[in-house]
Enzyme design. Structure first.
Site, short mmCIF file in Angstrom:
data_model
loop_
_atom_site.label_atom_id
_atom_site.label_comp_id
_atom_site.label_asym_id
_atom_site.label_seq_id
_atom_site.Cartn_x
_atom_site.Cartn_y
_atom_site.Cartn_z
N HIS A 42 2.18 -0.13 5.12
CA HIS A 42 1.38 -0.17 6.33
C HIS A 42 0.37 -1.32 6.33
O HIS A 42 0.06 -1.86 7.38
CB HIS A 42 0.65 1.16 6.55
CG HIS A 42 1.51 2.18 7.20
ND1 HIS A 42 2.34 3.01 6.48
CD2 HIS A 42 1.72 2.49 8.50
CE1 HIS A 42 3.00 3.80 7.32
NE2 HIS A 42 2.65 3.50 8.55
N GLY A 43 -0.16 -1.65 5.18
CA GLY A 43 -1.13 -2.73 5.21
C GLY A 43 -1.66 -3.08 3.83
O GLY A 43 -1.60 -2.27 2.90
#
Lengths: 385, 477
Positions: B322-323
């Site tokens: 996701h990040g």
């Protein structure tokens, strides 16, 4: 409830299929009637929106600032509706007033604004009677906006034979950085006069204007062109704001009480924004001052037509320290000389209106607006010279 | 190009018209449309994307040959290097610097501001490319026949920015029959319904709650316990409605073109446990994690402790996907722990012979309530601007500092409750969609339906054109 609806609402799909003939089911699934009616209603809605929006939806002695603030494109709608109103009523002899918040009438309602009183004076029987005065002023309108508006009026076939421009001392204070001199209508200037726009662009960009160019610019223009053809989108700000305004008793913006009935904090009176309004730094009255540049362009535009300029004064009591500053006084003299050289009719109003008729450092009460309208009209008709 | 922008709607109308006007040219039309869609975000990133796709295509030719492993390694290296560089290099550098207690100077390089702009959809297309390489290598999927087919598969504009993550086995066969797809009114109507549903979620719900969420999280360290809960509740709905809006519009676009794209969400906040949640939230990512991480790690066919470790590892990787931030990693780890904890709990219940209790309606409602709140707690890590913000908010959410409500708090809590009711309503509508849709078309006069459609179109147009279209949250991944 309709008996059929009541019955069918309770049945499941399999039983619906059993009971309903296949052709009906197929018609329901494959039919276009719903979409066709949707299209029809959508088109009807466009006509309804066009019919609903009239000049008084967006304008009452002045433009509706709530709408304008939500979407500066509303100025274009006001001008469009003005053109329609002029055409429908066969008006030929009218004046256009363009100014900033003083001319718009901040701290007062539209019924007590300069536009209303000036209109009353101008349409009353007497010398120089006009059929109407249209007030296109708005807070923060700058000389560059005024010039752009004149070009927009030309484009819509609205005559600019009689134009009144309202300025304040602060209009000539140079932005370094600060308020850009085409504050609202940069995009419109870009379309109406690309050469001038190109010239002023560095100043605009230095003061927060975003010039959308290239593919993004083309996309932006294309979307705008398409949406202009769809009234429900064109009036996306106007319609909701008009509905909201229906419940309002007054359209006053700000506190209409006289300044001496209110408290002005030390913080406000010493704030950079306030002090910059009265900046005593010597004005540069050449073309490199963008206000002078645009005033020159306005004067050029008005060659052979009537142009009148008024420079509103500031509150001689509340702002005594600032307006008696030698720098301020010298600058006011420079403005006076400049307008005299420009060869237009003008009036400077510093100390001509009683401080009790101010609501703050520059805006006026109802009575102040009445007096200002009288002074302007007398000057316009030559009575007050 | 944002789905909720007028430009995209015009683009979609043009693609739709060309697609049905020239059935034989559909692959070319889609290939060009995909290129235009991606190039709109930046020509440089389009060229990079195309280069990666073309590289993987040519490398995949060797996947089933004698040097298959080498080709797989090379393909994965290309995809992961691209992903690592753009998404994780600065994060890794910062952590290395932090460990070494020093700062490397990047002055004079292209990265002087210590940031790299992330190409749109890089995480999604990377996962899709990895799945393709692995599936072809395992012999589960035949390699794409042409670069054109492969490009359309990977880059289809309906999903390239934020999923759903398509599988070759599902999608490539559809592309091979693309010229024979007929214009079918019910399917097009369904497509329009999905697009309108997505637009409704985005412009009516997300755009309205986003300012409150942004405001609360921007001043996280000043929030009270009640405000921290409100911020987390609202973010839970913001991210759900935002992401499901995008996914539903993607599915709707698929229907318009006669292509089946998988649904990514099935009212996830009605899940009673982590396993159910991941079957209903970002479904195509969950399936990807299961097939390409959890199962290769041993899945459920290993010793119990390994299963727990695999669950935690798989979910942590999902967090990293996701990040590039510790908050995302902690969020993944948190969900891994929840999954492992639930498995342990489930086993315990069964061992105690309380299995029937799991099917009890009251227990189910209670489980949904508890798990929803555990999910909301997890979102704090996901959304917080920093680790310290997240910790601060979680401390406040224990309500140890007392409970105080203002009128605005009550109003926002009512909004959150309303959004949850909307979520339940969505579940009811979706589960009865076919029946109700037919009943709507069969029983309601077309003039009334037309009026309703026109009102919806006008309201959505109003809201769409009101200001700048805001991006979808998952575009950043």
């Amino acid at each position: 409830m309709n008996q059929e609806l009541n019955t069918t609402a309770q049945i499941s799909v399999p039983s619906a299929r059993k009971k309903a003939p296949y052709s009906k089911l197929r018609k329901a699934r494959y039919g276009y009637y719903g979409i066709a009616f949707a299209l029809l209603f959508f088109i009807l809605a466009q006509f309804a929106a066009s019919y609903m929006v009239k000049l008084d939806t967006v304008y009452k002695h002045r433009l509706n600032y709530d709408m304008f603030l939500a979407d500066s494109k509303v100025m274009g709608i006001v001008v469009d509706e003005m053109a329609r109103h002029i055409k429908d009523n066969g008006l030929t002899n009218y004046a256009i007033l363009i100014g900033n918040s003083v001319a718009w009438g901040t701290n007062e309602s539209s019924d007590h604004s300069l536009g209303r009183y000036l209109s009353d004076n101008a349409t009353a029987d007497g010398d120089g009677k006009l059929q109407a005065v249209f007030n296109l002023s708005a807070p923060s309108i700058m000389a560059g906006d005024a010039y752009t508006l004149l070009l927009m009026l030309d484009e819509r076939g609205i005559k600019t034979d009689n134009v009144m421009i309202g300025l304040t001392y602060s209009s000539f204070v140079e932005a370094s950085p600060g308020v850009r001199k085409v504050f609202w209508l940069g995009d419109d200037l870009k379309k109406a006069d690309p050469a001038t726009f190109k010239k002023v662009l560095p100043h605009l960009e230095a003061n927060g204007y975003k010039n959308v160019t290239g593919w993004k610019g083309t996309e932006h223009n294309a979307i705008e062109a398409i949406t202009d053809w769809v009234p429900v989108i064109k009036y996306k700000t106007v319609i909701p704001e008009a509905i909201k305004a229906m419940g309002k008793e007054s359209d006053v913006m700000g506190d209409p009480r006289a300044w001496n009935e209110k408290k002005f904090s030390e913080k406000w009176i010493t704030s950079p924004q306030y002090l910059n309004f009265f900046s005593p730094e010597p004005f540069n009255m050449t073309d490199s001052n963008w206000t002078v540049y645009f005033m020159n362009r306005i004067a050029e535009h008005q060659q052979g037509k009537r142009l009148f300029v008024f420079v509103a004064g500031s509150n001689g009591e509340l702002s005594k320290k600032e307006v008696t500053n030698p720098g301020y006084v010298a600058n006011m003299e420079k403005i006076d000389s400049y307008l005299a050289e420009l060869g237009v009719d003008y009036v400077t109003l510093q100390d001509r209106i009683d401080p009790n008729l101010f609501t703050d450092h520059v805006h006026l009460t109802k009575e102040g607006n009445e007096l200002l309208a009288r002074i302007i009209w007398d000057a316009w008709t030559g009575k007050g010279a | 190009m944002l789905f909720n922008s007028p430009t995209f709607l015009i683009f979609l109308a043009a693609v739709f018209a060309l697609y049905y006007a020239f059935p034989r040219g559909r692959m070319i039309i889609l290939a060009l449309a995909n290129a235009a869609f991606y190039a709109y975000a930046g020509v440089g990133y389009f060229l990079l994307f195309f280069a990666i796709v073309a590289s993987v295509y040519f490398i995949s030719k060797g996947l089933q040959g004698p040097k298959g492993k080498l080709a797989l390694g090379l393909g994965l290296a290309v995809v992961l290097a691209n992903l690592l560089f753009f998404k994780y290099s600065m994060f890794l550098l910062e952590n290395i610097e932090s460990m070494l207690g020093m700062t490397f100077s990047l002055q004079g390089t292209a990265f002087a501001d210590r940031s790299i702009a992330l190409p749109i959809g890089i995480s999604f297309y990377s996962f899709q490319l990895i799945a393709y390489l692995v599936d072809v290598h395992r012999g589960k999927l035949k390699p794409s026949r042409s670069l054109l087919e492969f490009w359309v598969f990977i880059s289809l504009f309906a999903h390239s920015a934020a999923g759903p993550i398509l599988r070759g086995n599902d999608f490539i066969p559809q592309l091979r029959k693309i010229s024979s797809i007929l214009f079918r009114t019910p399917r097009v109507k369904l497509g329009l319904a999905f697009i309108l549903l997505g637009l409704f979620k985005k412009v009516v719900i997300v755009e309205q709650i986003a300012p409150y969420v942004n405001d609360y999280f921007s001043k996280a360290q000043t929030l009270s316990g009640v405000e921290s809960w409100i911020a987390s509740y609202l973010f839970a709905f913001q991210i759900y409605f935002d992401f499901s809006a995008y996914s539903e519009m993607a599915v709707g676009i698929g229907f318009l073109l006669g292509l089946r794209l998988d649904l990514n969400f099935k009212t996830p906040y009605l899940s009673a446990n982590p396993a159910e949640f991941w079957r209903r939230w970002h479904i195509t990512l969950s399936q990807w994690i299961r097939d390409y991480i959890f199962i290769p790690l041993g899945g459920s066919r290993v010793a119990n402790w390994r299963i727990y470790a695999n669950l935690i590892a798989a979910m942590t990787i999902s967090g990293i996907w996701h990040g590039a931030a510790w908050t995302f990693i902690i969020w993944g780890l948190y969900h891994g722990l929840l999954s492992a904890g639930h498995r342990l709990y489930d086993k315990g219940i069964k061992r105690l012979g309380w299995k029937d209790a799991l099917n009890n309606r009251i227990y189910k409602v209670f489980s949904i309530f508890v798990f929803f709140h555990l999910t909301v707690v997890g979102w704090v890590f996901f959304r917080a601007n920093s680790w310290s913000d997240a910790v601060y908010m979680l401390k406040k959410m224990t309500m140890m500092d007392g409970i105080q409500f203002t009128k605005q708090h009550l109003l926002l809590l009512a909004v959150a409750a309303g959004l949850y009711l909307l979520h339940i309503l969505e579940y009811i509508v979706v589960s009865r969609f076919k029946r109700w849709s037919l009943a709507w078309q069969f029983n309601v006069p077309s003039i009334v339906r037309g009026a309703v459609y026109a009102i919806i179109a006008i309201v959505l147009l109003f809201l769409l054109m009101k200001g700048e279209s805001s991006s979808f949250i998952y575009f950043q991944f």
